[in-house]
Design an enzyme around this catalytic site. Structure first.
Site, short mmCIF file in Angstrom:
data_model
loop_
_atom_site.label_atom_id
_atom_site.label_comp_id
_atom_site.label_asym_id
_atom_site.label_seq_id
_atom_site.Cartn_x
_atom_site.Cartn_y
_atom_site.Cartn_z
N ARG A 246 -39.08 -103.85 -20.58
CA ARG A 246 -38.27 -103.05 -19.54
C ARG A 246 -39.11 -101.41 -19.29
NH1 ARG A 246 -33.63 -105.91 -21.28
NH2 ARG A 246 -35.00 -106.47 -22.82
N THR A 247 -39.01 -100.99 -20.47
CA THR A 247 -39.36 -99.33 -20.23
C THR A 247 -41.08 -99.27 -19.61
OG1 THR A 247 -38.10 -99.05 -22.34
CG2 THR A 247 -39.86 -97.27 -21.59
N LYS B 289 -60.19 -101.48 -33.78
CA LYS B 289 -61.46 -101.28 -34.65
C LYS B 289 -61.50 -99.95 -35.35
CE LYS B 289 -64.30 -103.13 -30.69
NZ LYS B 289 -65.11 -102.92 -29.64
N ARG C 290 -45.17 -94.65 -26.19
CA ARG C 290 -44.26 -95.43 -27.15
C ARG C 290 -44.94 -95.42 -28.44
NH1 ARG C 290 -40.01 -100.05 -26.24
NH2 ARG C 290 -39.01 -98.50 -25.43
N HIS D 209 -35.35 -91.41 -27.35
CA HIS D 209 -35.66 -92.09 -26.18
C HIS D 209 -35.09 -91.58 -24.96
CE1 HIS D 209 -36.78 -95.62 -23.76
NE2 HIS D 209 -36.45 -96.68 -24.53
C1 NCD Z 1 -34.76 -99.76 -26.99
C2 NCD Z 1 -36.08 -99.14 -27.39
O1 NCD Z 1 -36.99 -99.82 -27.62
O2 NCD Z 1 -35.79 -98.17 -28.04
N1 NCD Z 1 -34.95 -100.60 -25.96
C3 NCD Z 1 -35.35 -100.21 -24.68
O3 NCD Z 1 -36.15 -99.33 -24.41
N2 NCD Z 1 -34.96 -100.87 -23.59
C4 NCD Z 1 -33.64 -100.37 -27.75
C5 NCD Z 1 -34.14 -101.42 -28.72
O4 NCD Z 1 -35.10 -101.63 -29.02
O5 NCD Z 1 -33.08 -101.84 -29.31
#
Ligand code: NCD
Length: 314
Positions: A54-55, A82, A104, A132
């Site tokens: 989703r992110t 690589k 991320r 986050h």
């Molecule tokens: C979270 C994450 O990746 O930090 N998920 C997200 O972004 N929707 C929470 C998780 O991984 O539990």
């Protein structure tokens, strides 16, 4: 505001401005053609070194609704395999003309490091156990707008339940919820609380039954099995017995209590009921709001503070 790396570095005014701008983006997202030319000519690169559904998709959707170009870096098919370094990867993408990196990474602090290698804006989409921030923003928006309480959560109690220790979502949300005036109670086995929690402005409870009837928001965290290096809970079954949302516990919630989860959910572990059967569930609303909240962040870091967009795309 050039970057968004952490909720910790926002003032309350910056947080509430992002929430108010999200209202505007919700309105745009509800139009038959949900698109405005606000960021035309800008390029947003999503650089995800860790899995995401989703992110990543909501950032890309957000960029497109603001008419930005998008670039997706897929680590699985990139030269990182690589041996290309993180810095070389960022400099290579930057040389193609990137205005914002959405990053991320499994290591805390990587988004901040990247700000030293590029002039582009950097948005943290989750770094290790650290932060986050856009998740906290969409959660604050979902909760405050569900209650219709402006940006004020004073007098409300939010229980954050589960694996706080490994959770960047918990760290961002504890800060954001308390900035808006909420009381936060952490409900977790002691082994899943980090040592530093004693300095946080929170209460704790040892079992969900101790708080379930008194709270306004139940925020369930995912059990982060991939981030655990030791058996911190005796078994998932025992965890569910004390901390899982069962139908019996759901019946004890206040009639207007909300239930949130950042996803992905471990059904049968932290949640043992179908969220579709919970009147207070806002789990899909969180996903919907995620796009608008990320539009708000992209617009804020890339527009240099000019007035919000209104007109439709040509
Ligand atoms: C979270 C994450 O990746 O930090 N998920 C997200 O972004 N929707 C929470 C998780 O991984 O539990």
């Amino acid at each position: 505001m050039k970057h968004l790396l952490s909720i910790e570095e926002l003032t309350t005014t910056q947080l509430t401005s992002l929430l108010d701008l999200t209202d505007h983006m919700v309105e745009i997202s509800g139009r038959p053609v949900p698109k405005v030319p606000a960021l035309r000519g800008r390029t947003v690169a999503s650089v995800f070194f860790e899995e995401s559904t989703r992110t990543r998709l909501s950032f890309e959707t957000a960029a497109k609704r603001l008419s930005a170009e998008t670039m997706t870096f897929n680590v699985g098919t990139s030269s990182v395999n690589k041996g290309e370094s993180l810095r070389d990867t960022i400099e290579t993408l930057a040389a193609m003309g990137v205005d914002a990196f959405v990053v991320r990474h499994k290591s805390s602090g990587v988004p901040r490091m990247i700000t030293e290698w590029t002039d582009a804006s950097v948005i943290n989409a989750g770094d290790g156990w650290h932060q986050h921030p856009t998740q906290a923003l969409l959660d604050c928006h979902t909760i405050t707008r569900s209650f219709g309480c402006g940006n004020d959560l004073s007098g409300r109690t939010v229980a954050i339940v589960g694996d706080v220790k490994h959770s960047r979502v918990a760290r961002s949300n504890i800060r954001a919820f308390t900035m808006l005036g909420a009381e936060v109670v952490l409900v977790a086995p002691r082994t899943l609380l980090p040592p530093e929690f004693i300095d946080w402005p929170v209460r704790t409870a040892d079992a969900l039954d101790d708080v379930v009837g008194d709270i306004d928001v139940l925020y369930l965290l995912r059990m982060q099995r991939e981030r655990m290096d030791a058996a911190l809970v005796p078994s998932l079954g025992e965890y569910s017995a004390r901390f899982g949302l069962t139908s019996q516990r759901a019946r004890q919630l206040k009639h207007d209590a909300l239930v949130l989860h950042p996803g992905p959910m471990n059904r049968g572990v932290e949640i043992l009921v179908d969220p579709a059967d919970l009147p207070g569930s806002r789990i899909l609303e969180q996903v919907r709001t995620g796009v608008s909240a990320r539009m708000s962040v992209l617009y804020t870091v890339l527009s240099g503070g000019s007035v919000p967009p209104t007109g439709g795309a040509e």
